[in-house]
Design a protein around this motif. Structure first.
Motif, mmCIF file in Angstrom:
data_model
loop_
_atom_site.group_PDB
_atom_site.id
_atom_site.type_symbol
_atom_site.label_atom_id
_atom_site.label_comp_id
_atom_site.label_asym_id
_atom_site.label_seq_id
_atom_site.Cartn_x
_atom_site.Cartn_y
_atom_site.Cartn_z
ATOM 1 N N THR A 123 0.834 -1.200 0.000
ATOM 2 C CA THR A 123 0.000 0.000 0.000
ATOM 3 C C THR A 123 0.869 1.250 0.000
ATOM 4 O O THR A 123 1.476 1.585 1.028
ATOM 5 C CB THR A 123 -0.937 0.019 1.221
ATOM 6 O OG1 THR A 123 -1.804 -1.118 1.176
ATOM 7 C CG2 THR A 123 -1.779 1.295 1.251
ATOM 8 N N PRO A 124 0.960 1.968 -1.115
ATOM 9 C CA PRO A 124 1.634 3.264 -1.095
ATOM 10 C C PRO A 124 0.726 4.297 -0.448
ATOM 11 O O PRO A 124 -0.490 4.295 -0.672
ATOM 12 C CB PRO A 124 1.846 3.562 -2.580
ATOM 13 C CG PRO A 124 0.782 2.803 -3.290
ATOM 14 C CD PRO A 124 0.455 1.605 -2.446
ATOM 15 N N ALA A 125 1.291 5.175 0.369
ATOM 16 C CA ALA A 125 0.487 6.142 1.115
ATOM 17 C C ALA A 125 1.002 7.552 0.894
ATOM 18 O O ALA A 125 2.147 7.869 1.242
ATOM 19 C CB ALA A 125 0.497 5.804 2.605
ATOM 20 N N TYR A 126 0.161 8.375 0.321
ATOM 21 C CA TYR A 126 0.479 9.791 0.113
ATOM 22 C C TYR A 126 -0.731 10.612 0.563
ATOM 23 O O TYR A 126 -1.803 10.521 -0.015
ATOM 24 C CB TYR A 126 0.785 10.060 -1.354
ATOM 25 C CG TYR A 126 1.072 11.524 -1.660
ATOM 26 C CD1 TYR A 126 2.300 12.084 -1.319
ATOM 27 C CD2 TYR A 126 0.116 12.323 -2.272
ATOM 28 C CE1 TYR A 126 2.570 13.420 -1.587
ATOM 29 C CE2 TYR A 126 0.383 13.662 -2.547
ATOM 30 C CZ TYR A 126 1.610 14.201 -2.198
ATOM 31 O OH TYR A 126 1.878 15.528 -2.451
ATOM 32 N N ARG A 127 -0.538 11.355 1.650
ATOM 33 C CA ARG A 127 -1.632 12.140 2.230
ATOM 34 C C ARG A 127 -2.877 11.272 2.394
ATOM 35 O O ARG A 127 -3.989 11.645 1.999
ATOM 36 C CB ARG A 127 -1.931 13.361 1.365
ATOM 37 C CG ARG A 127 -0.760 14.335 1.266
ATOM 38 C CD ARG A 127 -1.074 15.520 0.382
ATOM 39 N NE ARG A 127 0.063 16.445 0.307
ATOM 40 C CZ ARG A 127 0.096 17.530 -0.480
ATOM 41 N NH1 ARG A 127 -0.949 17.813 -1.256
ATOM 42 N NH2 ARG A 127 1.158 18.318 -0.474
ATOM 43 N N ALA A 128 -2.658 10.114 2.999
ATOM 44 C CA ALA A 128 -3.701 9.094 3.079
ATOM 45 C C ALA A 128 -4.373 9.023 4.440
ATOM 46 O O ALA A 128 -5.027 8.035 4.761
ATOM 47 C CB ALA A 128 -3.099 7.729 2.727
ATOM 48 N N GLN A 129 -4.233 10.049 5.241
ATOM 49 C CA GLN A 129 -4.762 10.008 6.601
ATOM 50 C C GLN A 129 -6.281 9.785 6.637
ATOM 51 O O GLN A 129 -6.790 9.116 7.550
ATOM 52 C CB GLN A 129 -4.405 11.292 7.353
ATOM 53 C CG GLN A 129 -2.912 11.447 7.640
ATOM 54 C CD GLN A 129 -2.162 12.138 6.506
ATOM 55 O OE1 GLN A 129 -2.647 12.213 5.381
ATOM 56 N NE2 GLN A 129 -0.967 12.649 6.810
ATOM 57 N N ASP A 130 -6.995 10.324 5.675
ATOM 58 C CA ASP A 130 -8.457 10.195 5.700
ATOM 59 C C ASP A 130 -8.931 8.815 5.273
ATOM 60 O O ASP A 130 -10.002 8.365 5.702
ATOM 61 C CB ASP A 130 -9.092 11.249 4.782
ATOM 62 C CG ASP A 130 -8.963 12.663 5.330
ATOM 63 O OD1 ASP A 130 -8.705 12.807 6.540
ATOM 64 O OD2 ASP A 130 -9.114 13.613 4.533
ATOM 65 N N THR A 131 -8.167 8.139 4.432
ATOM 66 C CA THR A 131 -8.647 6.886 3.836
ATOM 67 C C THR A 131 -7.952 5.637 4.362
ATOM 68 O O THR A 131 -8.525 4.549 4.348
ATOM 69 C CB THR A 131 -8.463 6.927 2.313
ATOM 70 O OG1 THR A 131 -7.058 7.072 2.012
ATOM 71 C CG2 THR A 131 -9.225 8.093 1.701
ATOM 72 N N LEU A 132 -6.713 5.775 4.825
ATOM 73 C CA LEU A 132 -5.924 4.596 5.182
ATOM 74 C C LEU A 132 -6.527 3.759 6.306
ATOM 75 O O LEU A 132 -6.429 2.528 6.252
ATOM 76 C CB LEU A 132 -4.493 5.019 5.538
ATOM 77 C CG LEU A 132 -3.516 3.863 5.790
ATOM 78 C CD1 LEU A 132 -3.321 3.027 4.527
ATOM 79 C CD2 LEU A 132 -2.166 4.397 6.280
ATOM 80 N N PRO A 133 -7.133 4.347 7.347
ATOM 81 C CA PRO A 133 -7.684 3.494 8.407
ATOM 82 C C PRO A 133 -8.651 2.426 7.897
ATOM 83 O O PRO A 133 -8.579 1.270 8.320
ATOM 84 C CB PRO A 133 -8.375 4.498 9.336
ATOM 85 C CG PRO A 133 -7.555 5.747 9.180
ATOM 86 C CD PRO A 133 -7.204 5.783 7.711
ATOM 87 N N ALA A 134 -9.544 2.771 6.987
ATOM 88 C CA ALA A 134 -10.479 1.781 6.452
ATOM 89 C C ALA A 134 -9.742 0.724 5.642
ATOM 90 O O ALA A 134 -10.090 -0.467 5.682
ATOM 91 C CB ALA A 134 -11.540 2.464 5.590
ATOM 92 N N THR A 135 -8.718 1.140 4.907
ATOM 93 C CA THR A 135 -7.911 0.204 4.131
ATOM 94 C C THR A 135 -7.205 -0.788 5.048
ATOM 95 O O THR A 135 -7.232 -2.004 4.820
ATOM 96 C CB THR A 135 -6.879 0.982 3.295
ATOM 97 O OG1 THR A 135 -7.567 1.878 2.421
ATOM 98 C CG2 THR A 135 -5.994 0.052 2.489
ATOM 99 N N VAL A 136 -6.572 -0.272 6.091
ATOM 100 C CA VAL A 136 -5.853 -1.123 7.043
ATOM 101 C C VAL A 136 -6.817 -2.059 7.754
ATOM 102 O O VAL A 136 -6.525 -3.255 7.947
ATOM 103 C CB VAL A 136 -5.086 -0.244 8.045
ATOM 104 C CG1 VAL A 136 -4.573 -1.074 9.219
ATOM 105 C CG2 VAL A 136 -3.933 0.463 7.345
ATOM 106 N N GLU A 137 -7.949 -1.558 8.145
ATOM 107 C CA GLU A 137 -8.927 -2.403 8.840
ATOM 108 C C GLU A 137 -9.365 -3.565 7.966
ATOM 109 O O GLU A 137 -9.591 -4.682 8.450
ATOM 110 C CB GLU A 137 -10.131 -1.564 9.268
ATOM 111 C CG GLU A 137 -11.062 -2.286 10.212
ATOM 112 C CD GLU A 137 -12.090 -1.359 10.855
ATOM 113 O OE1 GLU A 137 -12.844 -1.844 11.723
ATOM 114 O OE2 GLU A 137 -12.123 -0.172 10.502
#
Length: 282
Positions: A9-23
């Motif tokens: 998972t590449p992450a760029y300014r992903a604070q809003d979306t990453l939690p759901a992805t990680v979950e």
């Protein structure tokens, strides 16, 4: 034998979306995974996830080595370091259905590449449509895009049978270009017709704005050029199949702006599919 899947998972300014992805990774029924989260913005995603009780010892945090290098270069950082037999791609705003890795790993016992149907959603996770749903089936490289007409970042593959790197010089279609690299040594893929990957349509990808459309057209033409030059080493019938899809897709790009003006909110996939059906009927 280990059946570990490295989820990249590449992450760029992903604070809003990453939690759901990680979950969605944490909720996998197949628990033998590593989740590689590669920061391309200098942000401390490890601390960020720990604060939200989403940390796990199977997570691996690395950096792209820069700021805004792009998803391709960022994915390649992980690909250069992996030691797992299997790998999967998961963008920082998409999600896996709970059984995706379990079903993909089962299919990887016989096939080197596994693709899945998509559940296309809005940014609020409202369902828009499915892509590639139907029976499970074996697909040749020339058949794949006629079934899976949208993005290809839902792949899971056996790294011992096929390898590649994402092309940072391309602005779009890098997922298809990477898949074609894998097909060099893996002659067919297995497509799971159950929608197992949530593909989030963001504003740019939903509307194919001017910059997006320009990048798509340029990238599709470059892949077509590579195909027909023998760059991927595919069989003639597979080159014909992929090239045929790309040509129809390029025609669809040219007509999409007018179609969207006539029907606001029209998904590119809904615009493309009738054109593909017409081409197949000839």
């Amino acid at each position: 034998m280990t059946k570990t899947v490295a989820v990249i998972t590449p992450a760029y300014r992903a604070q809003d979306t990453l939690p759901a992805t990680v979950e969605s990774v944490l909720n996998q029924t197949h628990g033998d995974w590593q989740h590689w989260i590669i920061a391309d913005d200098g942000f401390d995603y490890e601390g960020f996830l720990a604060q939200r009780n989403l940390s796990d010892p199977r997570q691996v945090f690395v950096t792209s080595g820069g700021i805004g290098l792009g998803a391709s270069a960022t994915r390649n950082v992980a690909l250069a370091q992996l030691e797992t037999p299997y790998a999967a791609i998961l963008d920082a705003d998409d999600r896996l259905k709970p059984k995706k890795l379990e079903m993909a790993v089962a299919a990887l016992a016989d096939y080197g590449i596994v693709t899945t149907a998509l559940d296309v959603m809005t940014t609020e996770f409202a369902h828009l449509r499915h892509v590639g749903d139907g029976p499970d089936r074996v697909l040749t490289p020339g058949e794949h895009k006629w079934v899976s007409v949208s993005m290809d970042s839902m792949i899971v593959w056996d790294r011992r049978r096929g390898t590649g790197r994402y092309d940072p010089s391309m602005s779009n279609m890098t997922d298809l270009e990477f898949l074609l690299q894998l097909y060099r040594t893996i002659p067919e893929s297995y497509h799971l017709g159950t929608p197992l990957h949530d593909y989030i349509k963001r504003d740019g990808s939903m509307s194919n704005g001017k910059d997006v459309a320009t990048g798509m057209i340029r990238s599709k033409r470059e892949i077509l050029r590579r195909l027909e030059s023998g760059y991927y080493g595919l069989k003639d019938e597979d080159v014909t199949g992929v090239a045929g899809f790309l040509r129809v897709s390029l025609d669809a790009e040219a007509a999409y702006a007018a179609a969207l003006a006539a029907k606001p909110g029209l998904l590119f996939e809904d615009h493309l599919e009738p054109m593909l059906a017409a081409a197949q009927a000839k």
